[in-house]
Design an enzyme around this catalytic site. Structure first.
Site, PDB file in Angstrom:
ATOM      1  N   ASP A  35       0.693  -0.318  -0.014  1.00  0.00           N
ATOM      2  CA  ASP A  35       0.163  -0.066   0.121  1.00  0.00           C
ATOM      3  C   ASP A  35       1.273   1.503  -0.081  1.00  0.00           C
ATOM      4  OD1 ASP A  35       0.953  -0.412   2.636  1.00  0.00           O
ATOM      5  OD2 ASP A  35      -0.686  -0.676   3.509  1.00  0.00           O
ATOM      6  N   ASN A  48      -7.049  -2.843  14.844  1.00  0.00           N
ATOM      7  CA  ASN A  48      -8.419  -3.174  14.180  1.00  0.00           C
ATOM      8  C   ASN A  48      -8.226  -4.310  13.350  1.00  0.00           C
ATOM      9  OD1 ASN A  48      -7.500  -2.137  11.606  1.00  0.00           O
ATOM     10  ND2 ASN A  48      -9.442  -0.374  11.403  1.00  0.00           N
ATOM     11  N   HIS A  95      -6.480  -4.667   9.769  1.00  0.00           N
ATOM     12  CA  HIS A  95      -7.118  -4.853   8.712  1.00  0.00           C
ATOM     13  C   HIS A  95      -5.193  -5.068   8.141  1.00  0.00           C
ATOM     14  CE1 HIS A  95      -4.433  -0.221   9.225  1.00  0.00           C
ATOM     15  NE2 HIS A  95      -3.470  -1.555   9.451  1.00  0.00           N
ATOM     16  N   GLU A 152      -8.537  -1.695   5.680  1.00  0.00           N
ATOM     17  CA  GLU A 152      -9.955  -1.637   7.135  1.00  0.00           C
ATOM     18  C   GLU A 152     -11.288  -2.679   6.972  1.00  0.00           C
ATOM     19  OE1 GLU A 152      -8.268  -0.010   8.343  1.00  0.00           O
ATOM     20  OE2 GLU A 152      -7.614   1.967   8.347  1.00  0.00           O
TER      21      GLU A 152
HETATM   22  P1  PGA Z   1       2.636  -1.295  12.141  1.00  0.00           P
HETATM   23  O1  PGA Z   1       0.865  -1.724  11.392  1.00  0.00           O
HETATM   24  O2  PGA Z   1       3.281  -2.558  12.000  1.00  0.00           O
HETATM   25  O3  PGA Z   1       3.091   0.028  12.407  1.00  0.00           O
HETATM   26  O4  PGA Z   1       2.131  -1.890  13.737  1.00  0.00           O
HETATM   27  C1  PGA Z   1       0.605  -2.783  11.261  1.00  0.00           C
HETATM   28  C2  PGA Z   1      -0.164  -2.396  10.391  1.00  0.00           C
HETATM   29  O5  PGA Z   1      -0.832  -1.642  10.667  1.00  0.00           O
HETATM   30  O6  PGA Z   1      -0.959  -2.590   9.474  1.00  0.00           O
END
Ligand code: PGA
Length: 243
Positions: free
Chosen positions: A67, A136, A138, A143
């Site tokens: 992404d 959450n 995702h 999302e």
């Molecule tokens: P993070 O994010 O590795 O910075 O905890 C993971 C994500 O949001 O997929």
């Protein structure tokens, strides 16, 4: 599912790096599906170390990232292109022209997503897809929602995601509201998926994803249907999971 519970972030990072390294050793022209964020950063650091010691060669590999924020150029310090350059690409011998990330600067979401889908199809199967997980649930920037999106699409970032990622942005600088992300269908087509989780803030999401109902309300739950899923999670991320 192969599940490794490890002690802490360092052990998770070393183990993840070992699996990625093994992939590239076994198949030098692997297509690696890469993720950004705090979670995979340590694994990338370990890969760079092994590369410098002469143990790894990425010259034939390709990569495709999950992404990118819509509206950020690759030079922006918080863009995911920049993250990948700083934490991995600047230090290894992967051919830059074979490292792909959605074009955050493409203002037309339809074109940005179509172009990226074209790149993904041309690359063929992703051999190993690395994933972090949002608090959450995702994966990539898919999302929680009403349905699983198959292909690359433009998403409105959840407020909780923008808050979680605000730590990376300068004071007062706004976290973008939208992003381009690979779809769930693309992720599920990967030959192997490596899901990483570290820290107590991921514990609930990890439990729901691996042992709860499969639902677009918890996007990572779809991974229960992946035939070749490996999970590496540290103790804190596993506190909600009972043996
Ligand atoms: P993070 O994010 O590795 O910075 O905890 C993971 C994500 O949001 O997929």
């Amino acid at each position: 599912m192969v599940f490794y519970q490890v002690k802490d972030y360092e052990e998770m990072s070393r183990k993840a790096a070992a699996l990625i390294a093994a992939q590239v050793v076994m198949k030098p022209d692997s297509v690696l599906g890469l993720a950004t964020g705090g979670t995979p950063q340590g694994a990338y650091g370990q890969l760079v170390k092994w590369y410098r010691q002469g143990h790894l060669d990425f010259s034939q590999a390709s990569s495709v990232n999950l992404d990118e924020y819509r509206g950020l150029s690759g030079e922006h310090p918080q863009s995911y292109r920049h993250f990948m350059e700083v934490h991995l690409f600047d230090h290894i011998n992967m051919d830059r022209s074979r490292t792909f990330i959605p074009d955050g600067q493409e203002p037309d979401p339809g074109k940005a997503c179509r172009d990226y889908d074209g790149i993904i199809s041309k690359l063929g199967e992703i051999d190993l897809q690395i994933l972090g997980i949002g608090a959450n649930g995702h994966i990539g920037f898919n999302e929680p929602g009403e349905r699983f999106e198959g292909k690359t699409h433009c998403v409105e970032l959840a407020e909780s995601t923008r808050k979680a990622n605000a730590r990376f942005f300068e004071d007062g600088e706004e976290v973008p509201k939208q992003a381009y992300t690979m779809g769930i269908g693309d992720i599920m087509k990967a030959g192997r998926v490596l899901l990483l989780a570290s820290g107590a803030e991921k514990a609930e999401a990890l439990k729901m994803s691996l042992y709860g109902p499969v639902t677009p309300g918890v996007p990572a739950s779809i991974l229960q249907f992946h035939p070749n899923l490996t999970v590496i999670a540290d103790r804190e991320a596993c506190v909600e999971i009972r043996e």
